[in-house]
Design an enzyme around this catalytic site. Sequence first.
Site, mmCIF file in Angstrom:
data_model
loop_
_atom_site.group_PDB
_atom_site.id
_atom_site.type_symbol
_atom_site.label_atom_id
_atom_site.label_comp_id
_atom_site.label_asym_id
_atom_site.label_seq_id
_atom_site.Cartn_x
_atom_site.Cartn_y
_atom_site.Cartn_z
ATOM 1 N N TYR A 177 72.746 -71.547 -16.229
ATOM 2 C CA TYR A 177 72.548 -70.114 -15.994
ATOM 3 C C TYR A 177 71.179 -69.862 -15.379
ATOM 4 C CZ TYR A 177 72.078 -65.101 -16.985
ATOM 5 O OH TYR A 177 71.887 -63.758 -16.867
ATOM 6 N N SER A 179 67.888 -62.473 -12.940
ATOM 7 C CA SER A 179 67.485 -62.501 -14.347
ATOM 8 C C SER A 179 66.072 -63.057 -14.445
ATOM 9 C CB SER A 179 68.434 -63.402 -15.144
ATOM 10 O OG SER A 179 67.911 -63.612 -16.442
#
Length: 732
Positions: free
Chosen positions: A613, A600
Site C-alpha cells: 500500500y 496518502s
Amino acid sequence: MEPKDKNYKHVNYTWDDEAVSALSSVDRLVYRSNILGADQRITNTGGGNTSSKVLEQDPLTGEEVEVLWVKGSGGDLRTSKAGNFSSLYQDKLIALQAIYNATEPNGVKTPIEDAMVQMYPHTTFNLNPRPSSIDTPLHSFIGAKHVDHMHPIAFIAIAACKHSEALTKEIYGEQLAYLPWQRPGFDLGLKMQEVYEKNKACVGINMGQHGLINWADDDKACYELTLDLIEKAGRYIETKDKGADTFGGQKYAAMEADAAQSITVDLLPYLRGQVSQQKRFIATVHRDEAVLEFVNSADAKRLAEIGTSCPDHFLRTKIKPLYVEWDPASGDLQTLKAAILSALEQYRADYCEYYETCKHANSPAMRDPNPTVILIPGLGMIAFGKNKSESRVTAEFYNCAIGVMRGAEAIDEYIGLPRQEAFDIEYWLLEEAKLQRMPQEKEFARKVVVVVGAGSGIGKETALRFASEGAHVVCADLNADAAKETAEAITESVGLGIGVAGTGISSCGNAISCAMDITDQASISACYDEAVYAFGGIDSVVLTAGIFMAPNVDGEFSVKQWELVFKINSIGPYLVADAAKEIFMAQGKHMKSTVVITTSVNGVVSKKGSVAYDSSKAAGNHIVRELAVELAPYARVNAVAPATVVKGSLMFPRDRVMASLKKYGIAYSEEESTEAIRNKLAEFYASRTLTNAPITPEDQAEAIFFMSSDKSSKTTGLVFNVDGGLHEAFLR
Ligand SMILES: [Zn+2]
C-alpha cells in the site's frame, strides 16, 4: 356536455373541477398557471404569464379592494407557486395612467415608459415582495377578471408570418384583434385597453411576432379560451402542412443514432472550448425528429439566419443560431471542426456588427459574441447555457422556434424581428438591470467535475461539496449503485431546475452517475463519454478511489495482491488522468482544467505491515508530478494526501479496525459497535497528530475543492498533506 379533452388535438385539456373546488382565488390562479405551463405547446419555460383580479380585504382599511395577482418576474408557469405572483392594487395601477399621460413625450421607448416600472412597487398590496413583471400593465389595463398571455408554438407561427394580420382575420374573424410587434410595457398595455374597451366581441389579441393574449371573466372559461385559440391555430396549420416538402425538403440524410452520438461526443469538448472563450458554458444535445428534419433541410440555412422570433426566446438563443454547413454523408470530425471554426468567426463578426449598428449612446457593453445554439446537419442541435438548467432552456426555446418556423412556412412566410427591435430587447436597460440584480454565480457553476470514488467516504463528501458550489457532478464508482445514490442525493439537494429538453443522458440535471473500473481503459472512456454527452466536457477530475490490503496473520502477501494494489493505487490514477488529457486538450488551455488525485501520507512514511500500500501511494505521488508535466498547460495535477480518515471509509471494515486496535494495545470488547470501535481508533490516530483532532472526509473534500478551484491556480505537481500534522510525513 362532452368532456372538452375529446375535442383537442394540439393541446392537452387538463382542468379538473374537483381539484379546484376547494381552492382560494389565488390558488386557482396558481393551478391554472401550472397546467398551462405543463404543456410545452402552450407556453415555453419561463415564458408567458397569467393573472386574476381578486377582491381582497385591505390590511390598512379593512375594506374590500380589487387586487391584481399577476405572475411576477422570474420563475416559470409550470413550477410556479403563489410566491411567484405579485399582488398589486388594481385602482392604483390604473391611476398610474394619469401620470403617464401627463408626461411629454410618452409612448413606446420614451423615458417615461421605462420609468413607470419604478412605480409598480408603489402599488404593492400587502407587502408582497415579488417584483412585478414588465407585462404587468397588459394584465391590469385589460378589464376582464382573468388574462392569459402565452407563447404557444402554433399561435406564434401565425404571429411570425409576413401576412399575420390577414391570417388572424381569416382564422379568427372578430374573435381576435391584431397588434403589430411592440416591446411590452406601459404603452402596449394602453393599446390593449383600447382594444378591450372598443370591441366586446373580441376576446384576445395576436401580439405580432410575439404571442397570444386573451381574457374572460371566469377563470375556467379563460383557460378553455386559451386552449380553443391555440387549437384553432394548430388545426389551420395542419390543413396546410407541407409534409415531405417542409423546409424545402431534406437536403441531408439523417445519420444513424449511434454514429451521430459518437461523433457528437468527439466534437463536444472542442465546440465547448470554442464557445467558452469568454465564459464557460454547459451543453445540452437535442436530437429528435423535429430538430433533425430542420437541420437536414434545404431551407435550414436561410431560416436560421432570420433568427428566433419570440423576444422571450432570443435572450437565451441569441438573435440567431449558428448553422454549420457540413455534409454528414461525406464529412468527418476534422471537416466538421474546420467548418465550425470558420462559421464561428463569421458569427462573432456578425454579432459585433449587429451591436455596433444598433447600439445607443447608453447601451450596456457588448455581451459575449459567441452563439448559444449550434445546428449541425445529421447531428441535431447543441445548446449552451451558464448551467445545465439554462442550457436545457436554450435548447427548448430553439426547439419551439423550429415548430414556429415549420408552421409559419407552411401557411405563409416566416419573418424575424427587425434587428433594431431585437437589439432593443436584448440590450434593454431594464433587462440589464435584471441581469445586474442576479445573485453572484457559485464558484463551480459553469464547471463539470468527475469524482471517481463518489460512492462513499471522501469521494461522496467531495461530490456533495462540489455540488453545493454549483458544479455539475459526474459520480463515478466501481459500485454503480453507490454512485447512483450520491447522484440522487445531489439532485435532491440542488433540484432539477427548469427547462425541458435534451436527448438521452443530456436531459439530465446537475448530477449523473456511472460505473467506472479505474483499471480498465474502456470503462474510463465510457464514463467520460457519458459526462461529455451530458454536459459538453469536463473541467475537473477528482480521484479518491483506492485499495488497502494487509498481509495475512503470517505476514504473507501474494504477487497477485501486489499487482492489484499497484493497479488500483498507481496505474489507475494515471489512466484516469491520461484519458482526460484528450478532452482537456480539445477544450483548450484557456479552460484551465484540473486533476486531483488522493494519495496518502503513507507514501512517505515507512512502517511495518503495509509495504505494498505505502509504496503504491509513493508511486502515486510521483505519478502526480509526472502528470503535472504531461498535462501542462491544459490542466494542473495535484495530490491530496490524507492520513487515517476512519469515518465513512470502506478501507476500515470492522476486522481491520480490531486488528489495528490490537496492534496499538487499545482495549475494546467484541460487543462494542463498529461505530464505537472506529471512534476509538480515530481518537488514537488523532492523539498522534500535532493538531490532536480526528481527520474527517469533510477535511479531505475541502482540500480537494481548494486544489480544484481557481484559488490554487498557480499550483501544480504538489502533494498536499491533510493529515492533522504528522511530522513523520513532512515533505522535504
Ligand atoms: Zn410574452
